[in-house]
Design an enzyme around this catalytic site. Structure first.
Site, PDB file in Angstrom:
ATOM      1  N   GLU A 169      14.209  79.832 -32.662  1.00 21.34           N
ATOM      2  CA  GLU A 169      13.769  80.139 -31.311  1.00 21.34           C
ATOM      3  C   GLU A 169      14.516  79.194 -30.365  1.00 21.34           C
ATOM      4  O   GLU A 169      14.506  77.981 -30.592  1.00 21.34           O
ATOM      5  CB  GLU A 169      12.251  79.913 -31.199  1.00 21.34           C
ATOM      6  CG  GLU A 169      11.734  80.333 -29.855  1.00 21.34           C
ATOM      7  CD  GLU A 169      10.236  80.076 -29.661  1.00 21.34           C
ATOM      8  OE1 GLU A 169       9.541  79.742 -30.643  1.00 21.34           O
ATOM      9  OE2 GLU A 169       9.787  80.205 -28.512  1.00 21.34           O
TER      10      GLU A 169
ATOM     11  N   ARG B 282       9.611  73.215 -46.322  1.00 20.32           N
ATOM     12  CA  ARG B 282      10.389  72.661 -45.224  1.00 20.32           C
ATOM     13  C   ARG B 282      10.855  71.257 -45.574  1.00 20.32           C
ATOM     14  O   ARG B 282      10.298  70.602 -46.457  1.00 20.32           O
ATOM     15  CB  ARG B 282       9.582  72.656 -43.928  1.00 20.32           C
ATOM     16  CG  ARG B 282       8.327  71.819 -43.974  1.00 20.32           C
ATOM     17  CD  ARG B 282       7.528  71.925 -42.691  1.00 20.32           C
ATOM     18  NE  ARG B 282       8.124  71.146 -41.628  1.00 20.32           N
ATOM     19  CZ  ARG B 282       8.521  71.657 -40.463  1.00 20.32           C
ATOM     20  NH1 ARG B 282       8.375  72.918 -40.202  1.00 20.32           N
ATOM     21  NH2 ARG B 282       9.042  70.887 -39.533  1.00 20.32           N
TER      22      ARG B 282
ATOM     23  N   LYS C 208      10.304  70.320 -33.099  1.00 21.57           N
ATOM     24  CA  LYS C 208      10.993  70.458 -31.814  1.00 21.57           C
ATOM     25  C   LYS C 208      10.103  69.993 -30.665  1.00 21.57           C
ATOM     26  O   LYS C 208      10.571  69.380 -29.720  1.00 21.57           O
ATOM     27  CB  LYS C 208      11.380  71.923 -31.594  1.00 21.57           C
ATOM     28  CG  LYS C 208      12.764  72.249 -32.123  1.00 21.57           C
ATOM     29  CD  LYS C 208      13.191  73.638 -31.690  1.00 21.57           C
ATOM     30  CE  LYS C 208      12.803  74.672 -32.692  1.00 21.57           C
ATOM     31  NZ  LYS C 208      13.087  76.042 -32.336  1.00 21.57           N
TER      32      LYS C 208
HETATM   33  P1  ATP Z   1       9.650  73.512 -34.841  1.00 20.80           P
HETATM   34  O1  ATP Z   1       8.264  73.632 -35.411  1.00 20.80           O
HETATM   35  O2  ATP Z   1      10.297  72.197 -34.990  1.00 20.80           O
HETATM   36  O3  ATP Z   1       9.781  74.078 -33.458  1.00 20.80           O
HETATM   37  P2  ATP Z   1      10.331  75.970 -35.892  1.00 20.80           P
HETATM   38  O4  ATP Z   1      10.037  76.345 -37.271  1.00 20.80           O
HETATM   39  O5  ATP Z   1       9.417  76.534 -34.857  1.00 20.80           O
HETATM   40  O6  ATP Z   1      10.499  74.432 -35.778  1.00 20.80           O
HETATM   41  P3  ATP Z   1      12.453  77.749 -35.446  1.00 20.80           P
HETATM   42  O7  ATP Z   1      13.422  77.697 -34.349  1.00 20.80           O
HETATM   43  O8  ATP Z   1      11.467  78.841 -35.485  1.00 20.80           O
HETATM   44  O9  ATP Z   1      11.767  76.345 -35.443  1.00 20.80           O
HETATM   45  O10 ATP Z   1      13.177  77.631 -36.852  1.00 20.80           O
HETATM   46  C1  ATP Z   1      14.230  78.444 -37.291  1.00 20.80           C
HETATM   47  C2  ATP Z   1      14.266  78.430 -38.789  1.00 20.80           C
HETATM   48  O11 ATP Z   1      14.413  77.103 -39.278  1.00 20.80           O
HETATM   49  C3  ATP Z   1      12.973  78.985 -39.352  1.00 20.80           C
HETATM   50  O12 ATP Z   1      13.295  79.883 -40.393  1.00 20.80           O
HETATM   51  C4  ATP Z   1      12.249  77.775 -39.860  1.00 20.80           C
HETATM   52  O13 ATP Z   1      11.441  78.095 -40.958  1.00 20.80           O
HETATM   53  C5  ATP Z   1      13.402  76.838 -40.240  1.00 20.80           C
HETATM   54  N1  ATP Z   1      12.974  75.450 -40.166  1.00 20.80           N
HETATM   55  C6  ATP Z   1      12.384  74.824 -39.129  1.00 20.80           C
HETATM   56  N2  ATP Z   1      12.055  73.559 -39.443  1.00 20.80           N
HETATM   57  C7  ATP Z   1      12.455  73.365 -40.732  1.00 20.80           C
HETATM   58  C8  ATP Z   1      12.394  72.270 -41.648  1.00 20.80           C
HETATM   59  N3  ATP Z   1      11.862  71.095 -41.307  1.00 20.80           N
HETATM   60  N4  ATP Z   1      12.904  72.447 -42.889  1.00 20.80           N
HETATM   61  C9  ATP Z   1      13.457  73.613 -43.239  1.00 20.80           C
HETATM   62  N5  ATP Z   1      13.552  74.678 -42.429  1.00 20.80           N
HETATM   63  C10 ATP Z   1      13.050  74.574 -41.194  1.00 20.80           C
HETATM   64 MG    MG Z   2       9.034  78.619 -35.099  1.00 21.02          MG
END
Ligand code: ATP
Ligand code: MG
Length: 598
Positions: free
Chosen positions: A58, A298, A308
């Site tokens: 996102e 993760r 984020k």
């Molecule tokens: P945040 O919670 O930090 O905002 P998010 O999961 O909402 O992270 P996205 O932009 O939706 O962030 O993530 C894009 C992809 O990266 C998703 O498939 C998510 O599962 C993966 N991802 C995010 N954080 C991690 C992590 N710590 N380890 C592995 N994959 C991750």
């Molecule tokens: Mg997300």
């Protein structure tokens, strides 16, 4: 062989690509051998690869090290399976359905980070870059179809009412009084929602599943809400926006994704993912095999955070110097710190993928950088905590040319040239007035015991004759004599056996410049675990700015160029603050875990 949904890796054949196996590869190999995604064609009649993955961030912030794991996994799988005749590819998708938090600055940052990591989304001249917002028309059309099929309804309860009637793990939810609206009524309302006739929050569109479902996600989830907000790509065209669970599975299906890989927290969303796609398949929207969601653990890395939202807080509250602060676990930060794309890929390969959450120690990341840079970084000398050394038997205008290889294992890379002169800079730690046992560096003579004898690396052997103190009683200079026939690389140099070997630079020609020494951003290994307030664990000593004395050729270091400063670690000429002939350096990582040189 049918797949056990609870344990999809049971009875799997061995994998067919030569990479280390993991449960996802086993699933893919199984699908390849069962022919599940073979011989599919896209809307243009082009044959589709049997393995199509996607990376769907996102655009609401900069990517971090956790995303690097997901990028390496999704793009890496596609690359590996592309070696097979059945082919593989990975889509780059911006999941941009929330107009309030998203921005083109973040889109550009994300694309740049993925490219920098070494991946691309071009295949045979075709770009596989997608935006969920490009599907707004189709998502809307499918929502109308679900309404028509009696599988969705407009709810006019407030957000609080909806929330309070969802129930919880032990109590079932309650039906909304609006659940009984007929399709026509729902359609009229939904169209009016789209036409902007209502305010934010007046109505939502919900799926009609089961308010008593044991999985709370399945209790009539909201799939559209009213948001009178400007979207970074679609402008003011829409005032209703689809939610993640509705958008994500449909985007996957529209793009013919075969394996939709996400992190474990989405495990409970999987039944909903399947429900929506199956409902649309029943209506005839989708044909052929549907994409399947799989979850992996993760990445959690010690001494940092990978959220984020929290990273945004650090930036907004100016607790760091921006998204690209070298202490940040963002890809822009890590990159500015001096990490290479190769080291991040190596790190991701070493940690592997698993189905159980765990913490990875920061030292694993650091070691990956050392292993990558050891073989490619040019060596150089830097004195970080300077102390003057005066060679008493050298004249003020005397100058001896010395040299050292740029890399000990690559003589063909050439040499660095510098001079040995009367006044030099050495590390303050390389001198002790009262040497402790086993200290083999410089110390003054005492009684009939001679002063400490060391080799100045790539130079001469010297023997300490004494030291000078300033008016505060602090050591201001060390004095020594050198042995003219002891020069490194000359035949007689072997006659001198010394245990200590220290680095130095000439005071006449040193580059005096800024060096930033970084430590962990947090002083607790798990700063945001449980209900800890992560801001309470910020390390006040995470950044130290010093003036250092560097060997003369460092003047020409180009922004972004990496070096090993012997005995200190790996450093990079900062890509932003360096000036022509005046680079400043960031310490990327020390030489070994236990060595804290300053
Ligand atoms: P945040 O919670 O930090 O905002 P998010 O999961 O909402 O992270 P996205 O932009 O939706 O962030 O993530 C894009 C992809 O990266 C998703 O498939 C998510 O599962 C993966 N991802 C995010 N954080 C991690 C992590 N710590 N380890 C592995 N994959 C991750
Ligand atoms: Mg997300």
């Amino acid at each position: 062989m049918s797949q056990d949904p609870k344990n999809p890796t049971k009875n799997m054949p061995t994998n067919t690509v030569s990479e280390p196996s993991n449960f996802l590869r086993q699933i893919i190999d199984h699908d390849l051998s069962s022919g599940k995604f073979l011989k599919r064609v896209d809307a243009n009649g082009l044959e589709l690869p049997a393995v199509v993955t996607r990376f769907p961030p996102e655009p609401n912030g900069y990517l971090h090290i956790g995303h690097a794991k997901s990028i390496c996994l999704n793009f890496g799988l596609a690359q590996d399976y592309n070696q097979l005749p059945t082919k593989g590819r990975c889509h780059m998708r911006l999941d941009d359905t929330n107009p309030v938090k998203e921005d083109t600055e973040y889109v550009d940052g994300i694309l740049d980070a993925v490219r920098w990591l070494g991946f691309e989304w071009k295949e045979n001249g075709r770009e596989h870059l997608y935006y969920a917002s490009d599907y707004f028309d189709q998502l809307y059309e499918f929502a109308e179809k679900l309404i028509g099929a009696g599988k969705a309804y407009v709810d006019s309860q407030s957000a609080d009412e909806i929330h309070s009637k969802r129930g919880n793990f032990s109590a079932p939810g309650q039906d909304s009084p609006f659940r009984v609206r007929n399709s026509n009524e729902n359609l009229v309302l939904f169209r009016a929602m789209r036409a902007g006739e209502y305010l934010d929050g007046e109505h939502v569109l919900r799926l009609k599943i089961d308010m008593k479902h044991p999985n709370i996600m399945m209790r009539d989830p909201v799939i559209y809400r009213i948001r009178h907000a400007h979207h970074h790509r679609t402008g003011d065209r829409w005032c209703i926006y689809p939610l993640y669970d509705f958008t994500h599975c449909i985007s996957d299906a529209l793009e013919n994704i075969s394996h939709s890989i996400c992190t474990l927290e989405f495990e409970n969303n999987r039944p909903l993912y399947d429900w929506i796609l199956n409902a649309l398949k029943e209506i005839g929207v989708f044909t052929g095999p549907l994409p399947q969601q799989y979850e992996f653990a993760r990445l959690n890395l010690t001494y940092t955070i990978t959220s984020k939202r929290k990273l945004l807080q650090l930036v907004e509250e100016q607790r760091v110097d921006g998204w690209d602060d070298p202490r940040m676990p963002t890809i822009v930060g890590i990159r500015r710190r001096g990490y290479t794309p190769e080291s991040l890929r190596l790190f991701c390969e070493r940690i592997g993928v698993s189905k159980a959450d765990s913490w990875i120690d920061m030292s694993v990341l650091e070691q990956a950088l050392r292993d990558d840079l050891d073989v490619k970084a040019h060596r150089a000398t830097a004195v970080l905590k300077p102390l003057k050394l005066i060679i008493e038997n050298v004249d003020a205008n005397q100058s001896e040319a010395c040299s050292a290889p740029k890399h000990p294992n690559h003589p063909e890379w050439g040499k660095r040239e510098f001079h040995f002169t009367r006044e030099l800079w050495i590390e303050a730690d390389d001198f002790m007035i009262e040497p402790v046992k086993g200290y083999f560096r410089l110390f003054p003579p005492k009684g009939d015991q001679a002063g400490g004898r060391v080799r100045l690396r790539h130079g001469f052997v010297i023997e300490c004759t004494g030291y000078q103190v300033d008016t505060n009683g602090k050591v201001s200079a060390v004095t020594a004599n050198y042995f003219p026939d002891s020069k490194s690389g000359t035949p007689d140099s072997n006659n001198y056996k010394v245990k200590g070997n220290i680095h130095w630079v000439s005071a006449n020609e040193a580059l005096v410049t800024e060096v930033r020494l970084y430590d962990y951003l947090f002083n607790d290994p798990n700063p945001d675990s449980g209900d800890k307030e992560f801001l309470n664990y910020l390390n006040p000593h995470s950044k130290q700015v010093i003036t250092a004395y560097l060997e003369p050729c460092m003047k020409h270091a180009k922004p972004g160029e990496r070096f090993q400063f012997e005995r200190h670690g790996y450093f990079i000429a900062d890509a932003i603050d360096s000036k022509i002939d005046k680079p400043v350096f960031n310490r990327s990582v020390g030489l070994k875990d236990s060595w804290k040189s300053i």
